[in-house]
Structure formats: C-alpha cells, structure tokens
Design a protein around this motif. Structure first.
Motif, PDB file in Angstrom:
ATOM      1  N   THR A  47       0.830  -1.201   0.000  1.00  0.00           N
ATOM      2  CA  THR A  47       0.000   0.000   0.000  1.00  0.00           C
ATOM      3  C   THR A  47       0.871   1.261   0.000  1.00  0.00           C
ATOM      4  O   THR A  47       2.014   1.249   0.466  1.00  0.00           O
ATOM      5  N   HIS A  48       0.294   2.336  -0.534  1.00  0.00           N
ATOM      6  CA  HIS A  48       0.981   3.621  -0.619  1.00  0.00           C
ATOM      7  C   HIS A  48       0.016   4.730  -0.223  1.00  0.00           C
ATOM      8  O   HIS A  48      -1.185   4.659  -0.516  1.00  0.00           O
ATOM      9  N   LYS A  49       0.530   5.770   0.407  1.00  0.00           N
ATOM     10  CA  LYS A  49      -0.252   6.955   0.725  1.00  0.00           C
ATOM     11  C   LYS A  49      -0.014   8.009  -0.350  1.00  0.00           C
ATOM     12  O   LYS A  49       1.136   8.274  -0.714  1.00  0.00           O
ATOM     13  N   THR A  50      -1.075   8.592  -0.847  1.00  0.00           N
ATOM     14  CA  THR A  50      -0.952   9.636  -1.858  1.00  0.00           C
ATOM     15  C   THR A  50      -2.188  10.527  -1.830  1.00  0.00           C
ATOM     16  O   THR A  50      -3.257  10.105  -1.369  1.00  0.00           O
ATOM     17  N   LYS A  51      -2.049  11.735  -2.320  1.00  0.00           N
ATOM     18  CA  LYS A  51      -3.211  12.589  -2.553  1.00  0.00           C
ATOM     19  C   LYS A  51      -3.748  12.305  -3.947  1.00  0.00           C
ATOM     20  O   LYS A  51      -3.023  11.812  -4.827  1.00  0.00           O
ATOM     21  N   GLY A  52      -5.010  12.649  -4.158  1.00  0.00           N
ATOM     22  CA  GLY A  52      -5.577  12.466  -5.481  1.00  0.00           C
ATOM     23  C   GLY A  52      -6.709  13.441  -5.759  1.00  0.00           C
ATOM     24  O   GLY A  52      -7.399  13.880  -4.831  1.00  0.00           O
TER      25      GLY A  52
ATOM     26  N   VAL B   6      -8.356  24.777  -4.857  1.00  0.00           N
ATOM     27  CA  VAL B   6      -8.481  25.382  -3.522  1.00  0.00           C
ATOM     28  C   VAL B   6      -8.742  26.886  -3.648  1.00  0.00           C
ATOM     29  O   VAL B   6      -9.585  27.449  -2.942  1.00  0.00           O
ATOM     30  N   GLU B   7      -8.041  27.550  -4.563  1.00  0.00           N
ATOM     31  CA  GLU B   7      -8.251  28.990  -4.800  1.00  0.00           C
ATOM     32  C   GLU B   7      -9.665  29.242  -5.311  1.00  0.00           C
ATOM     33  O   GLU B   7     -10.318  30.212  -4.908  1.00  0.00           O
ATOM     34  N   LEU B   8     -10.143  28.412  -6.221  1.00  0.00           N
ATOM     35  CA  LEU B   8     -11.492  28.566  -6.759  1.00  0.00           C
ATOM     36  C   LEU B   8     -12.530  28.518  -5.649  1.00  0.00           C
ATOM     37  O   LEU B   8     -13.515  29.268  -5.660  1.00  0.00           O
ATOM     38  N   ASP B   9     -12.323  27.650  -4.677  1.00  0.00           N
ATOM     39  CA  ASP B   9     -13.302  27.461  -3.603  1.00  0.00           C
ATOM     40  C   ASP B   9     -13.580  28.746  -2.827  1.00  0.00           C
ATOM     41  O   ASP B   9     -14.713  29.006  -2.423  1.00  0.00           O
ATOM     42  N   SER B  10     -12.557  29.578  -2.640  1.00  0.00           N
ATOM     43  CA  SER B  10     -12.712  30.757  -1.774  1.00  0.00           C
ATOM     44  C   SER B  10     -12.696  32.087  -2.524  1.00  0.00           C
ATOM     45  O   SER B  10     -12.848  33.140  -1.908  1.00  0.00           O
ATOM     46  N   CYS B  11     -12.528  32.063  -3.848  1.00  0.00           N
ATOM     47  CA  CYS B  11     -12.372  33.325  -4.582  1.00  0.00           C
ATOM     48  C   CYS B  11     -13.698  34.055  -4.761  1.00  0.00           C
ATOM     49  O   CYS B  11     -14.779  33.490  -4.574  1.00  0.00           O
ATOM     50  N   SER B  12     -13.617  35.318  -5.158  1.00  0.00           N
ATOM     51  CA  SER B  12     -14.805  36.140  -5.403  1.00  0.00           C
ATOM     52  C   SER B  12     -15.505  35.684  -6.679  1.00  0.00           C
ATOM     53  O   SER B  12     -14.947  34.943  -7.500  1.00  0.00           O
ATOM     54  N   LYS B  13     -16.729  36.162  -6.878  1.00  0.00           N
ATOM     55  CA  LYS B  13     -17.494  35.807  -8.072  1.00  0.00           C
ATOM     56  C   LYS B  13     -16.801  36.295  -9.338  1.00  0.00           C
ATOM     57  O   LYS B  13     -16.802  35.609 -10.362  1.00  0.00           O
TER      58      LYS B  13
ATOM     59  N   ASP C  74       4.542  18.665 -10.143  1.00  0.00           N
ATOM     60  CA  ASP C  74       4.294  20.092 -10.387  1.00  0.00           C
ATOM     61  C   ASP C  74       2.892  20.313 -10.938  1.00  0.00           C
ATOM     62  O   ASP C  74       2.198  21.253 -10.533  1.00  0.00           O
ATOM     63  N   LEU C  75       2.488  19.471 -11.863  1.00  0.00           N
ATOM     64  CA  LEU C  75       1.135  19.581 -12.416  1.00  0.00           C
ATOM     65  C   LEU C  75       0.096  19.318 -11.341  1.00  0.00           C
ATOM     66  O   LEU C  75      -0.909  20.040 -11.246  1.00  0.00           O
ATOM     67  N   PHE C  76       0.323  18.303 -10.525  1.00  0.00           N
ATOM     68  CA  PHE C  76      -0.626  17.994  -9.455  1.00  0.00           C
ATOM     69  C   PHE C  76      -0.759  19.190  -8.506  1.00  0.00           C
ATOM     70  O   PHE C  76      -1.875  19.583  -8.145  1.00  0.00           O
ATOM     71  N   ASN C  77       0.367  19.772  -8.111  1.00  0.00           N
ATOM     72  CA  ASN C  77       0.333  20.906  -7.190  1.00  0.00           C
ATOM     73  C   ASN C  77      -0.410  22.098  -7.799  1.00  0.00           C
ATOM     74  O   ASN C  77      -1.179  22.781  -7.113  1.00  0.00           O
ATOM     75  N   PHE C  78      -0.173  22.354  -9.085  1.00  0.00           N
ATOM     76  CA  PHE C  78      -0.868  23.447  -9.773  1.00  0.00           C
ATOM     77  C   PHE C  78      -2.378  23.230  -9.745  1.00  0.00           C
ATOM     78  O   PHE C  78      -3.147  24.148  -9.433  1.00  0.00           O
TER      79      PHE C  78
ATOM     80  N   GLU D  37      -0.994  12.193  -6.876  1.00  0.00           N
ATOM     81  CA  GLU D  37       0.292  12.871  -6.760  1.00  0.00           C
ATOM     82  C   GLU D  37       1.445  11.901  -6.988  1.00  0.00           C
ATOM     83  O   GLU D  37       2.463  12.260  -7.589  1.00  0.00           O
ATOM     84  N   LEU D  38       1.277  10.649  -6.572  1.00  0.00           N
ATOM     85  CA  LEU D  38       2.374   9.684  -6.585  1.00  0.00           C
ATOM     86  C   LEU D  38       2.482   8.897  -7.888  1.00  0.00           C
ATOM     87  O   LEU D  38       3.581   8.586  -8.351  1.00  0.00           O
ATOM     88  N   PHE D  39       1.340   8.591  -8.501  1.00  0.00           N
ATOM     89  CA  PHE D  39       1.351   7.685  -9.656  1.00  0.00           C
ATOM     90  C   PHE D  39       0.752   8.297 -10.925  1.00  0.00           C
ATOM     91  O   PHE D  39       0.582   7.601 -11.920  1.00  0.00           O
ATOM     92  N   GLY D  40       0.427   9.578 -10.900  1.00  0.00           N
ATOM     93  CA  GLY D  40      -0.231  10.173 -12.055  1.00  0.00           C
ATOM     94  C   GLY D  40      -1.674   9.709 -12.155  1.00  0.00           C
ATOM     95  O   GLY D  40      -2.301   9.348 -11.156  1.00  0.00           O
ATOM     96  N   VAL D  41      -2.220   9.664 -13.357  1.00  0.00           N
ATOM     97  CA  VAL D  41      -3.629   9.281 -13.525  1.00  0.00           C
ATOM     98  C   VAL D  41      -3.763   7.761 -13.418  1.00  0.00           C
ATOM     99  O   VAL D  41      -3.016   7.004 -14.038  1.00  0.00           O
ATOM    100  N   GLN D  42      -4.722   7.323 -12.592  1.00  0.00           N
ATOM    101  CA  GLN D  42      -4.954   5.903 -12.349  1.00  0.00           C
ATOM    102  C   GLN D  42      -6.456   5.638 -12.284  1.00  0.00           C
ATOM    103  O   GLN D  42      -7.240   6.515 -11.933  1.00  0.00           O
ATOM    104  N   THR D  43      -6.825   4.402 -12.605  1.00  0.00           N
ATOM    105  CA  THR D  43      -8.221   3.985 -12.511  1.00  0.00           C
ATOM    106  C   THR D  43      -8.370   2.989 -11.364  1.00  0.00           C
ATOM    107  O   THR D  43      -7.580   2.047 -11.247  1.00  0.00           O
ATOM    108  N   TYR D  44      -9.383   3.209 -10.525  1.00  0.00           N
ATOM    109  CA  TYR D  44      -9.582   2.382  -9.328  1.00  0.00           C
ATOM    110  C   TYR D  44     -10.981   1.776  -9.314  1.00  0.00           C
ATOM    111  O   TYR D  44     -11.963   2.439  -9.643  1.00  0.00           O
ATOM    112  N   MET D  45     -11.057   0.538  -8.894  1.00  0.00           N
ATOM    113  CA  MET D  45     -12.330  -0.093  -8.587  1.00  0.00           C
ATOM    114  C   MET D  45     -12.592   0.096  -7.095  1.00  0.00           C
ATOM    115  O   MET D  45     -11.741  -0.221  -6.259  1.00  0.00           O
ATOM    116  N   VAL D  46     -13.756   0.651  -6.771  1.00  0.00           N
ATOM    117  CA  VAL D  46     -14.129   0.858  -5.368  1.00  0.00           C
ATOM    118  C   VAL D  46     -15.414   0.069  -5.127  1.00  0.00           C
ATOM    119  O   VAL D  46     -16.491   0.439  -5.608  1.00  0.00           O
ATOM    120  N   ASN D  47     -15.308  -1.008  -4.390  1.00  0.00           N
ATOM    121  CA  ASN D  47     -16.454  -1.905  -4.169  1.00  0.00           C
ATOM    122  C   ASN D  47     -17.287  -1.483  -2.965  1.00  0.00           C
ATOM    123  O   ASN D  47     -16.768  -0.977  -1.977  1.00  0.00           O
TER     124      ASN D  47
END
Length: 243
Positions: free
Chosen positions: A2-7, A124-131, A114-118, A27-37
């Motif tokens: 197992t690995h810890k990562t943001k997504g 996050v900026e969109l969530d709190s920005c003005s109209k 770098d792309l993930f961070n951007f 963040e760790l593996f780029g784009v991935q597809t997951y099955m969530v049962n």
C-alpha cells in the motif's frame, strides 16, 4: 503493498449495483483507474460515495501494481474539504470544466508533481475566490495548464503582433492562411491573461460573457490542435450557461 498519496477525482462511473470505477489524478502515480467496491450500498451511499465526485481532493491509501489497468483503494478521506465548489452551481461548473480539461490532457499514467500541485492549488483557490475571479478562472486555468504539456503560448504580443497563430502558439504580425487564429481584442486579452501569475489578479479583468465565451471556444480550438483526439468539451456548454 500500500501507498499513501493525494488524489484529485476526475471521473466516476457506476459499476454493478454497489461499486464505482473512479479515475483519479494522483500525486504519486499520475492518472490511475480504481475499482471501489461496496461504496454505493444502502448503508454507505449517503457518505462514502459523496467523496468520489469529480474535483474532490482526497487522501488515499492505495494498492498499486505496475502495468495493471485497474488498481484498488484501501482507504480514502478528504484532503481538503470544500466550502463552495461542490455546492455552488457556478463554482461546481467551473471545477467540472477544469477537471474535464485535465482528464483530456492526461494520456499516460506518469508522475507529475508540479502539475498535481498546480491543479490542487487552483481548485483550492477557486473554492474561496470572489465571483468576479471565478468568472475568469476557466480562462486562467486553460492558458496556464498548457505549460505542463509543452505547448504554452509564447507571449510576444505587441501592437504589430496582434494575431495569435493557434497552430504555432505564437503572436504574429499577419493573419495566418489557416482558420485557427485569434485577433484584435481577444488576442490582447490573451496576452494579458498569460501574464497573470496568481488567481486574485483576475479581479482586474472586466470581461462580458460574450468575450469569455468566445475565448473559451478559442482555447478549446487550441487544445484540439495540440492534444490528439481532444474532441469537444462536454462541460463547455454548461459553463456558457452559468457564466
């Protein structure tokens, strides 16, 4: 193992009666597809399934096997809890556009921190920005995302160089012989938007909805010229309506 990562959740598709197939930019593996049962079972539908909607930013513990077409998630939780993006119609439509644009560009499952961070910082900026900032956010995101895929426009605009050749990604002093170009006010605005480094600077742009709409269509054309099989964006029509 197992690995810890943001997504960042990009797409969710129902599978069977209780499961989901989820595409996540990690963040760790780029784009991935997951099955969530079992996530859509009666006991969990109101809780866990809500985490897996597009634009959600999650902390993940995942199983990862190289070259597997589908991975599995052991645990997931909020990495950032939105106040507006998932509930506000306008901001949710903008986030959906951003996520679809990113999804169309990500062709290979390779790490790009770098792309993930951007992308994370932009959501996050969109969530709190003005109209007003939110209304211009799709333009900012579309222009600056190109940097990470190698076809950012060269900002060499001047009163003489007032055409953008979308095939070449440069400003030029003459109208291209092909139909893929921007000219006049939209070319000047594109140059100004390319200079924006932080989203709050978008507050200074007084654009009407017609100009925004045309610029977004211009930028879709630009992406289609540089990303194979890019096609048309489904979220663009919704975005035109809400903005």
């Amino acid at each position: 193992m197992t690995h810890k990562t943001k997504g960042i959740v990009l797409r969710t598709i129902k599978y069977g009666e209780t499961s989901l197939v989820v595409t996540i930019f990690t963040e760790l593996f780029g784009v991935q597809t997951y099955m969530v049962n079992g996530v859509r079972s009666a006991k969990k539908t109101g809780a866990k399934a809500s985490y897996l909607q597009p634009a959600a930013i999650l902390d993940l513990i995942v199983y990862h096997g190289e070259h597997k077409p589908m991975q599995r998630i052991k645990e997931f939780s909020w990495a950032f809890l939105y106040q507006n993006v998932l509930s506000d119609v306008i901001k949710n439509s903008i986030a959906s556009y951003m996520v679809e644009l990113l999804f169309k560009c990500l062709k290979q499952p390779e790490t790009n921190t770098d792309l993930f961070n951007f992308c994370e910082e932009a959501l996050v900026e969109l969530d709190s920005c003005s109209k007003k900032v939110a209304a211009n956010f799709p333009l900012f995101f579309a222009l600056h995302l190109t940097h990470f895929f190698g076809f950012r426009m060269e900002d060499n605009y001047s009163s003489g160089n007032n055409f953008i050749d979308l095939q070449e990604g440069i400003f030029t002093d003459h109208q291209p012989v092909h139909p893929h170009f921007i000219q006049g006010e939209r070319a000047q605005l594109t140059s100004q938007l390319l200079k924006v480094m932080q989203p709050h600077e978008l507050e200074e742009f007084n654009l009407n909805h017609i100009t925004r709409r045309q610029l977004l269509l211009d930028y879709q054309d630009y992406y289609a010229l540089h990303i194979p099989e890019f096609g048309q964006m489904k979220t663009l029509m919704v975005l035109h309506e809400v903005l």
